[in-house]
Motif scaffolding. Structure first.
Motif, PDB file in Angstrom:
ATOM      1  N   LEU A  58      -0.417  52.067 -24.691  1.00 51.21           N
ATOM      2  CA  LEU A  58      -0.230  50.612 -24.178  1.00 51.21           C
ATOM      3  C   LEU A  58       0.985  50.798 -23.287  1.00 51.21           C
ATOM      4  O   LEU A  58       1.017  49.807 -22.234  1.00 51.21           O
ATOM      5  N   VAL A  59       2.138  51.480 -23.414  1.00 48.98           N
ATOM      6  CA  VAL A  59       3.161  51.402 -22.282  1.00 48.98           C
ATOM      7  C   VAL A  59       2.515  52.068 -21.063  1.00 48.98           C
ATOM      8  O   VAL A  59       3.100  51.347 -20.015  1.00 48.98           O
ATOM      9  N   LEU A  60       1.770  53.009 -21.095  1.00 45.50           N
ATOM     10  CA  LEU A  60       1.190  53.399 -19.709  1.00 45.50           C
ATOM     11  C   LEU A  60       0.354  52.433 -19.138  1.00 45.50           C
ATOM     12  O   LEU A  60       0.310  52.459 -17.950  1.00 45.50           O
ATOM     13  N   ALA A  61      -0.538  51.702 -20.007  1.00 43.40           N
ATOM     14  CA  ALA A  61      -1.265  50.631 -19.378  1.00 43.40           C
ATOM     15  C   ALA A  61      -0.382  49.603 -18.835  1.00 43.40           C
ATOM     16  O   ALA A  61      -0.781  49.073 -17.765  1.00 43.40           O
ATOM     17  N   ALA A  66       2.837  49.868 -17.508  1.00 45.02           N
ATOM     18  CA  ALA A  66       3.480  50.801 -16.469  1.00 45.02           C
ATOM     19  C   ALA A  66       2.355  50.645 -15.226  1.00 45.02           C
ATOM     20  O   ALA A  66       2.888  50.462 -14.171  1.00 45.02           O
ATOM     21  N   ALA A  67       0.919  51.126 -15.609  1.00 42.74           N
ATOM     22  CA  ALA A  67       0.165  51.147 -14.230  1.00 42.74           C
ATOM     23  C   ALA A  67      -0.181  49.520 -13.701  1.00 42.74           C
ATOM     24  O   ALA A  67      -0.837  49.738 -12.830  1.00 42.74           O
ATOM     25  N   LEU A  68      -0.192  48.801 -14.612  1.00 42.62           N
ATOM     26  CA  LEU A  68      -0.589  47.327 -14.274  1.00 42.62           C
ATOM     27  C   LEU A  68       0.031  46.926 -13.149  1.00 42.62           C
ATOM     28  O   LEU A  68      -0.858  46.480 -11.926  1.00 42.62           O
ATOM     29  N   PRO A  69       0.979  47.051 -12.645  1.00 42.05           N
ATOM     30  CA  PRO A  69       1.562  46.466 -11.275  1.00 42.05           C
ATOM     31  C   PRO A  69       1.026  47.264 -10.230  1.00 42.05           C
ATOM     32  O   PRO A  69       0.764  46.778  -9.066  1.00 42.05           O
ATOM     33  N   PHE A  70       1.069  48.662 -10.238  1.00 42.77           N
ATOM     34  CA  PHE A  70       0.278  49.399  -9.412  1.00 42.77           C
ATOM     35  C   PHE A  70      -1.291  48.952  -9.068  1.00 42.77           C
ATOM     36  O   PHE A  70      -1.627  49.067  -8.118  1.00 42.77           O
ATOM     37  N   ALA A  71      -1.732  48.754 -10.166  1.00 44.28           N
ATOM     38  CA  ALA A  71      -3.175  48.296 -10.111  1.00 44.28           C
ATOM     39  C   ALA A  71      -3.390  47.179  -9.361  1.00 44.28           C
ATOM     40  O   ALA A  71      -4.345  46.922  -8.573  1.00 44.28           O
ATOM     41  N   LEU A  72      -2.563  46.133  -9.610  1.00 47.29           N
ATOM     42  CA  LEU A  72      -2.568  44.854  -8.929  1.00 47.29           C
ATOM     43  C   LEU A  72      -2.054  45.055  -7.489  1.00 47.29           C
ATOM     44  O   LEU A  72      -2.690  44.149  -6.636  1.00 47.29           O
ATOM     45  N   ARG A  73      -1.320  46.076  -7.040  1.00 45.83           N
ATOM     46  CA  ARG A  73      -1.052  46.017  -5.550  1.00 45.83           C
ATOM     47  C   ARG A  73      -2.014  47.015  -4.871  1.00 45.83           C
ATOM     48  O   ARG A  73      -2.258  46.697  -3.741  1.00 45.83           O
ATOM     49  N   PHE A  74      -2.366  48.208  -5.484  1.00 45.76           N
ATOM     50  CA  PHE A  74      -3.058  49.172  -4.701  1.00 45.76           C
ATOM     51  C   PHE A  74      -4.482  49.218  -5.370  1.00 45.76           C
ATOM     52  O   PHE A  74      -4.980  50.462  -5.119  1.00 45.76           O
ATOM     53  N   GLY A  75      -5.114  48.206  -6.101  1.00 49.61           N
ATOM     54  CA  GLY A  75      -6.403  48.593  -6.906  1.00 49.61           C
ATOM     55  C   GLY A  75      -7.394  48.737  -5.883  1.00 49.61           C
ATOM     56  O   GLY A  75      -8.487  49.288  -6.307  1.00 49.61           O
ATOM     57  N   ASN A 119       8.679  56.200 -24.038  1.00 49.87           N
ATOM     58  CA  ASN A 119       8.119  54.534 -24.322  1.00 49.87           C
ATOM     59  C   ASN A 119       9.140  53.605 -23.596  1.00 49.87           C
ATOM     60  O   ASN A 119       8.600  52.703 -23.052  1.00 49.87           O
ATOM     61  N   VAL A 120      10.395  53.654 -24.110  1.00 52.93           N
ATOM     62  CA  VAL A 120      11.478  52.815 -23.757  1.00 52.93           C
ATOM     63  C   VAL A 120      11.510  52.781 -22.306  1.00 52.93           C
ATOM     64  O   VAL A 120      11.393  51.641 -21.409  1.00 52.93           O
ATOM     65  N   MET A 121      11.679  54.176 -21.406  1.00 53.86           N
ATOM     66  CA  MET A 121      11.860  53.841 -20.092  1.00 53.86           C
ATOM     67  C   MET A 121      10.729  53.491 -19.334  1.00 53.86           C
ATOM     68  O   MET A 121      10.677  52.464 -18.437  1.00 53.86           O
ATOM     69  N   ILE A 134      10.212  49.617 -19.904  1.00 58.12           N
ATOM     70  CA  ILE A 134      11.204  48.786 -18.894  1.00 58.12           C
ATOM     71  C   ILE A 134      10.903  48.839 -17.581  1.00 58.12           C
ATOM     72  O   ILE A 134      10.621  47.780 -16.935  1.00 58.12           O
ATOM     73  N   THR A 135      10.511  49.980 -17.142  1.00 59.23           N
ATOM     74  CA  THR A 135       9.906  49.960 -15.542  1.00 59.23           C
ATOM     75  C   THR A 135       8.646  49.155 -15.323  1.00 59.23           C
ATOM     76  O   THR A 135       8.771  48.486 -14.543  1.00 59.23           O
ATOM     77  N   GLY A 136       7.676  49.181 -16.333  1.00 57.63           N
ATOM     78  CA  GLY A 136       6.663  48.368 -16.076  1.00 57.63           C
ATOM     79  C   GLY A 136       6.842  46.939 -16.215  1.00 57.63           C
ATOM     80  O   GLY A 136       6.124  46.146 -15.403  1.00 57.63           O
ATOM     81  N   LEU A 137       7.713  46.384 -17.183  1.00 59.50           N
ATOM     82  CA  LEU A 137       8.155  45.125 -16.950  1.00 59.50           C
ATOM     83  C   LEU A 137       8.949  44.481 -15.764  1.00 59.50           C
ATOM     84  O   LEU A 137       8.546  43.795 -15.058  1.00 59.50           O
ATOM     85  N   LEU A 138       9.695  45.546 -15.360  1.00 56.88           N
ATOM     86  CA  LEU A 138      10.483  45.296 -13.880  1.00 56.88           C
ATOM     87  C   LEU A 138       9.575  45.289 -12.681  1.00 56.88           C
ATOM     88  O   LEU A 138       9.336  44.186 -11.821  1.00 56.88           O
TER      89      LEU A 138
END
Length: 232
Positions: free
Chosen positions: A160-163, A165-174, A218-220, A223-227
């Motif tokens: 879940l955390v990887l998904a 964290a990867a979501l912002p990159f998918a939206l920008r570079f999908g 998981n925590v790092m 946090i990175t994904g939310l930011l």
């Protein structure tokens, strides 16, 4: 398997081992089947004595008969030392007849123990919980069981955390497949590196810190994904 080597060390004599070389083999359940094999019993203590004895000088007697007798005795002594190094040598009489060895652990247990140093082991939830609750268990054992249990709980959330964290990159570079794959690889690599660091720190920590460090990845990444998601 091809070109297999199996070893078994003697508990009573730690410098002696049985070594088997086989051209092929298979490992199913707890049985290791080796075909076209040669088995050696090697005494490494005797090998050290053989190396020391190789420094013996040749006889230098004036009598040729005495020299010949001394050389024969020296050759017999070397043969005895060689036989002491290899007390037993067994070669399979028929390559089609396999040598069956009962392993201490099954193939599945070995894969679980050695294939994934981060996520897999042979201990289950019930076994770890029993060690934690056992009043007779040593503090170090309960601490290790608690850390392993914390890691087992933390790792499933990694998907879940990887998904996230990867979501912002998918939206920008999908739209770019190559960039998306590269970003996904970097995110996964960062997660496993952070998790490995957390497990290392947990192994050298005590108390609550040993339970929290396995969650570092998981925590790092959370946090990175939310930011990044907030900025997207």
């Amino acid at each position: 398997m091809q070109n297999v080597r199996a070893e078994r060390w003697d508990k009573e004599n730690p410098q002696q081992a049985e070594v088997v070389f086989a051209k092929s083999g298979s490992f199913e359940d707890n049985q290791l089947r080796l075909s076209d094999y040669q088995a050696f019993t090697v005494n490494y203590a005797a090998a050290a004595d053989l190396a020391a004895g190789s420094q013996d000088s040749a006889p230098a007697d004036a009598d040729p008969a005495a020299n010949l007798l001394a050389l024969r005795q020296q050759a017999e002594a070397v043969n005895d030392r060689i036989r002491a190094v290899f007390p037993a040598i067994v070669q399979g009489p028929d390559p089609a007849q396999p040598l069956v060895i009962e392993a201490g652990t099954s193939r599945k247990e070995m894969l679980a123990q050695y294939a994934d140093a981060i996520g897999a082991d042979t201990q289950g939830w019930d076994e770890l919980s029993a060690v934690i609750r056992d009043p007779k268990a040593e503090l170090a054992e309960r601490q290790a069981a608690a850390m392993t249990l914390s890691r087992k709980v933390a790792l499933p959330f990694g998907n879940l955390v990887l998904a996230l964290a990867a979501l912002p990159f998918a939206l920008r570079f999908g739209r770019s497949l190559g960039v998306s794959l590269g970003m996904a690889l970097l995110v996964a690599l960062a997660y496993y590196l952070l998790t490995a660091v957390g497990l290392t720190l947990a192994g050298s920590s005590t108390g609550l810190a040993a339970l929290l460090w396995p969650w570092l990845g998981n925590v790092m990444m959370l946090i990175t994904g939310l930011l990044l998601l907030r900025r997207t």
